[in-house]
Design a protein around this motif. Structure first.
Motif, PDB file in Angstrom:
ATOM      1  N   GLY A   4      15.763  53.356  10.287  1.00  0.00           N
ATOM      2  CA  GLY A   4      16.628  54.182   9.479  1.00  0.00           C
ATOM      3  C   GLY A   4      18.009  53.714   9.223  1.00  0.00           C
ATOM      4  O   GLY A   4      18.757  54.262   8.656  1.00  0.00           O
ATOM      5  N   GLU A   5      18.349  52.483   9.753  1.00  0.00           N
ATOM      6  CA  GLU A   5      19.496  51.858   9.581  1.00  0.00           C
ATOM      7  C   GLU A   5      19.521  50.547   8.575  1.00  0.00           C
ATOM      8  O   GLU A   5      18.651  50.009   8.791  1.00  0.00           O
ATOM      9  N   GLU A   6      20.385  50.135   7.664  1.00  0.00           N
ATOM     10  CA  GLU A   6      20.238  49.327   6.948  1.00  0.00           C
ATOM     11  C   GLU A   6      20.650  47.666   7.747  1.00  0.00           C
ATOM     12  O   GLU A   6      21.691  47.878   8.612  1.00  0.00           O
ATOM     13  N   ARG A   7      19.895  46.959   7.430  1.00  0.00           N
ATOM     14  CA  ARG A   7      19.895  45.460   8.021  1.00  0.00           C
ATOM     15  C   ARG A   7      19.819  44.601   6.895  1.00  0.00           C
ATOM     16  O   ARG A   7      18.951  44.270   6.082  1.00  0.00           O
ATOM     17  N   ALA A   8      20.436  43.286   7.068  1.00  0.00           N
ATOM     18  CA  ALA A   8      20.529  42.136   6.309  1.00  0.00           C
ATOM     19  C   ALA A   8      19.363  41.459   6.982  1.00  0.00           C
ATOM     20  O   ALA A   8      19.223  41.143   8.171  1.00  0.00           O
ATOM     21  N   THR A   9      18.437  41.100   6.130  1.00  0.00           N
ATOM     22  CA  THR A   9      17.297  40.322   6.386  1.00  0.00           C
ATOM     23  C   THR A   9      16.997  38.916   5.485  1.00  0.00           C
ATOM     24  O   THR A   9      17.455  38.866   4.386  1.00  0.00           O
ATOM     25  N   MET A  10      16.102  38.245   6.220  1.00  0.00           N
ATOM     26  CA  MET A  10      15.556  37.110   5.522  1.00  0.00           C
ATOM     27  C   MET A  10      13.972  37.505   5.305  1.00  0.00           C
ATOM     28  O   MET A  10      13.356  37.797   6.386  1.00  0.00           O
ATOM     29  N   ASP A  11      13.517  37.548   4.006  1.00  0.00           N
ATOM     30  CA  ASP A  11      12.183  38.206   3.885  1.00  0.00           C
ATOM     31  C   ASP A  11      11.225  37.040   3.070  1.00  0.00           C
ATOM     32  O   ASP A  11      11.637  36.337   2.376  1.00  0.00           O
ATOM     33  N   PHE A  12      10.018  37.245   3.873  1.00  0.00           N
ATOM     34  CA  PHE A  12       9.114  36.267   3.360  1.00  0.00           C
ATOM     35  C   PHE A  12       7.951  37.288   2.795  1.00  0.00           C
ATOM     36  O   PHE A  12       7.247  37.943   3.529  1.00  0.00           O
ATOM     37  N   HIS A  13       7.716  36.669   1.313  1.00  0.00           N
ATOM     38  CA  HIS A  13       6.696  37.722   0.696  1.00  0.00           C
ATOM     39  C   HIS A  13       5.572  36.600   0.640  1.00  0.00           C
ATOM     40  O   HIS A  13       5.805  35.471   0.174  1.00  0.00           O
ATOM     41  N   LEU A  44      18.126  43.497   1.892  1.00  0.00           N
ATOM     42  CA  LEU A  44      18.803  44.748   2.872  1.00  0.00           C
ATOM     43  C   LEU A  44      17.910  45.570   2.866  1.00  0.00           C
ATOM     44  O   LEU A  44      17.414  46.375   1.905  1.00  0.00           O
ATOM     45  N   ILE A  45      17.454  45.842   3.895  1.00  0.00           N
ATOM     46  CA  ILE A  45      16.187  46.851   4.238  1.00  0.00           C
ATOM     47  C   ILE A  45      16.483  47.915   5.150  1.00  0.00           C
ATOM     48  O   ILE A  45      17.554  48.046   6.020  1.00  0.00           O
ATOM     49  N   ARG A  46      15.647  49.012   5.170  1.00  0.00           N
ATOM     50  CA  ARG A  46      15.774  50.155   5.832  1.00  0.00           C
ATOM     51  C   ARG A  46      14.487  50.411   6.591  1.00  0.00           C
ATOM     52  O   ARG A  46      13.567  51.111   5.699  1.00  0.00           O
ATOM     53  N   SER A  47      14.171  49.924   7.666  1.00  0.00           N
ATOM     54  CA  SER A  47      12.920  50.007   8.170  1.00  0.00           C
ATOM     55  C   SER A  47      12.344  51.733   8.374  1.00  0.00           C
ATOM     56  O   SER A  47      13.373  52.436   8.975  1.00  0.00           O
ATOM     57  N   LYS A  48      11.132  51.912   8.394  1.00  0.00           N
ATOM     58  CA  LYS A  48      10.852  53.665   8.330  1.00  0.00           C
ATOM     59  C   LYS A  48      11.030  53.847   9.743  1.00  0.00           C
ATOM     60  O   LYS A  48      11.348  55.028  10.174  1.00  0.00           O
ATOM     61  N   ALA A  49      10.703  53.058  10.837  1.00  0.00           N
ATOM     62  CA  ALA A  49      10.820  53.516  12.146  1.00  0.00           C
ATOM     63  C   ALA A  49      10.716  52.355  13.073  1.00  0.00           C
ATOM     64  O   ALA A  49       9.934  51.145  12.775  1.00  0.00           O
ATOM     65  N   ARG A  50      11.218  52.271  14.220  1.00  0.00           N
ATOM     66  CA  ARG A  50      11.138  51.185  15.294  1.00  0.00           C
ATOM     67  C   ARG A  50       9.864  51.852  16.273  1.00  0.00           C
ATOM     68  O   ARG A  50      10.368  52.669  16.958  1.00  0.00           O
ATOM     69  N   LEU A  51       8.808  50.998  15.921  1.00  0.00           N
ATOM     70  CA  LEU A  51       7.510  51.619  16.839  1.00  0.00           C
ATOM     71  C   LEU A  51       7.163  50.477  17.898  1.00  0.00           C
ATOM     72  O   LEU A  51       7.378  49.345  17.950  1.00  0.00           O
ATOM     73  N   THR A  52       6.623  50.989  19.322  1.00  0.00           N
ATOM     74  CA  THR A  52       6.291  50.087  20.152  1.00  0.00           C
ATOM     75  C   THR A  52       4.726  49.628  19.796  1.00  0.00           C
ATOM     76  O   THR A  52       3.990  50.420  18.830  1.00  0.00           O
ATOM     77  N   TYR A  53       4.259  48.636  20.331  1.00  0.00           N
ATOM     78  CA  TYR A  53       2.884  48.252  20.152  1.00  0.00           C
ATOM     79  C   TYR A  53       1.989  49.248  20.688  1.00  0.00           C
ATOM     80  O   TYR A  53       0.773  49.345  20.020  1.00  0.00           O
TER      81      TYR A  53
END
Length: 386
Positions: free
Chosen positions: A67-76, A94-103
């Motif tokens: 839910g927070e914006e973070r600068a990223t290096m993205d591999f498509h 600049l991404i905002r991931s949906k959720a931080r999930l555990t394995y």
């Protein structure tokens, strides 16, 4: 890391792996960068970590949070239905991931037990990820990649740093999924730099086992009812067959450990020597720039190669790449020694109160002086003299 998979109408998937953009914040030549280079990597000991980067970077600015914006290096990456890489691109984002999930959370959802968070992500996120994983897994199985399923022992500590117990959790598919996505990203990183005519810091594993070690392994395997000559074991395909053969045996993990011991160690190099263990012709480390300096170097090279803005590798950095690669190999080995010693001490301290008791274990090897035994529950090893 954030991952995403989108099915393609023609079959296959568009995969995205987003890695924290450490190169933007930890600029080359800064005091932060000099200290990170000196450390080479983070070192993990029971209950603590000596981080490569300042915690303000590793735990905050460069830590991806839901839910927070973070600068990223993205591999498509675009793969076909057989897991073959067909196209790729490298971008800053600049991404905002949906959720931080555990394995465990993701695996439970996939196994039919989603929670309030994962239930909303099943159709668009989780199911496509697992479908893409199955495709990548198939491609790995068709290669002669070695799947060394050796046991990992986790020390569970209290607030005082004392070991409460030791467990050996089984690896689950959600972990393997991330591993496959990371491997493909690392392949793309090396491929992208080569295609741009730029240097690269490769992760190389260039040598198969020595003939002498393979001969010793063949003798050991014969005691386990597995017939293979030393010459045959020089071939990665034969080692893979042995690993597949013992996978479901009670002693399978110990046999895997014996195979691991004969393999040469992977290193960092500016010359592409390939990766024997993964059976890949080119491979780099690019997915953990928070805890490994070579990954940060690869990111800086990609920024320069793709003209992605500030923080790219300059001429001084490129001139010292080989020297820095050798230094990273050395610091990694030092950290490995420290981590093993610290874990062994903590395990020994945990086992001390059990002196005089009977514990279950398995003989791992024998010499003229006695037996080496590994305890089943804790992984602690010891020697029984005869």
């Amino acid at each position: 890391d954030a991952v995403y998979a989108k099915p393609l109408e023609v079959g296959g998937f568009h995969l995205v792996v987003a890695i924290a953009d450490v190169s933007y914040y930890g600029r080359q030549g800064s005091e932060i960068d000099k200290e990170a280079l000196a450390r080479g990597n983070s070192t993990y000991i029971p209950g603590s970590v000596v981080p490569m980067l300042l915690e303000e970077l590793s735990n905050e600015l460069c830590s991806l949070k839901g839910g927070e914006e973070r600068a990223t290096m993205d591999f498509h990456m675009w793969i076909d239905k057989n897991g073959n890489l067909k196209n790729y691109d490298v971008k800053r984002g600049l991404i905002r991931s949906k959720a931080r999930l555990t394995y465990e959370q993701v695996q439970a959802a996939k196994d039919g037990n989603p929670d309030a968070v994962t239930a909303e992500l099943m159709n668009d996120v989780i199911n496509p990820l697992y479908a893409a994983y199955e495709v990548l897994k198939g491609a790995r199985e068709r290669r002669a990649a070695l799947d060394l399923d050796t046991p990992e022992y986790k020390l569970n500590l209290n607030d005082q740093g004392e070991v409460l117990d030791i467990s050996s959790p089984e690896r689950i598919d959600s972990q393997r999924l991330i591993e496959e996505f990371m491997v493909l990203s690392n392949v793309v990183a090396a491929t992208a730099l080569e295609d741009k005519g730029f240097p690269c810091v490769y992760r190389v594993h260039d040598e198969p086992p020595s003939p002498a070690k393979c001969k010793d392994l063949a003798a050991y395997l014969s005691t386990k009812g597995i017939e293979a000559t030393g010459e045959e074991l020089l071939d990665g395909e034969m080692l893979k067959k042995v690993l597949t053969q013992v996978k479901d045996r009670p002693d399978g993990k110990i046999i895997s450990e014996q195979i691991l011991r004969i393999l040469s160690r992977a290193t960092y190099d500016t010359e592409n020597l390939g990766h024997f263990g993964l059976d890949l012709s080119r491979y780099a480390h690019a997915t953990s720039p928070i805890r490994r300096y070579p990954d940060l170097l690869v990111h800086r090279l990609l920024v320069a190669a793709y003209k992605l803005g500030e923080g790219g590798a300059d001429e001084r950095t490129i001139a010292k790449l080989r020297e820095m690669a050798e230094h990273a190999t050395a610091t990694e080995r030092t950290s490995d020694l420290v981590e093993r010693a610290a874990k062994a001490r903590a395990t020994a301290k945990y086992l001390a109160p059990f002196e005089g008791q009977e514990l279950e274990g398995r003989i791992t090897s024998v010499n003229e002086r006695g037996l080496f035994v590994q305890l089943s529950k804790s992984g602690g090893t010891g020697f029984l003299p005869v």
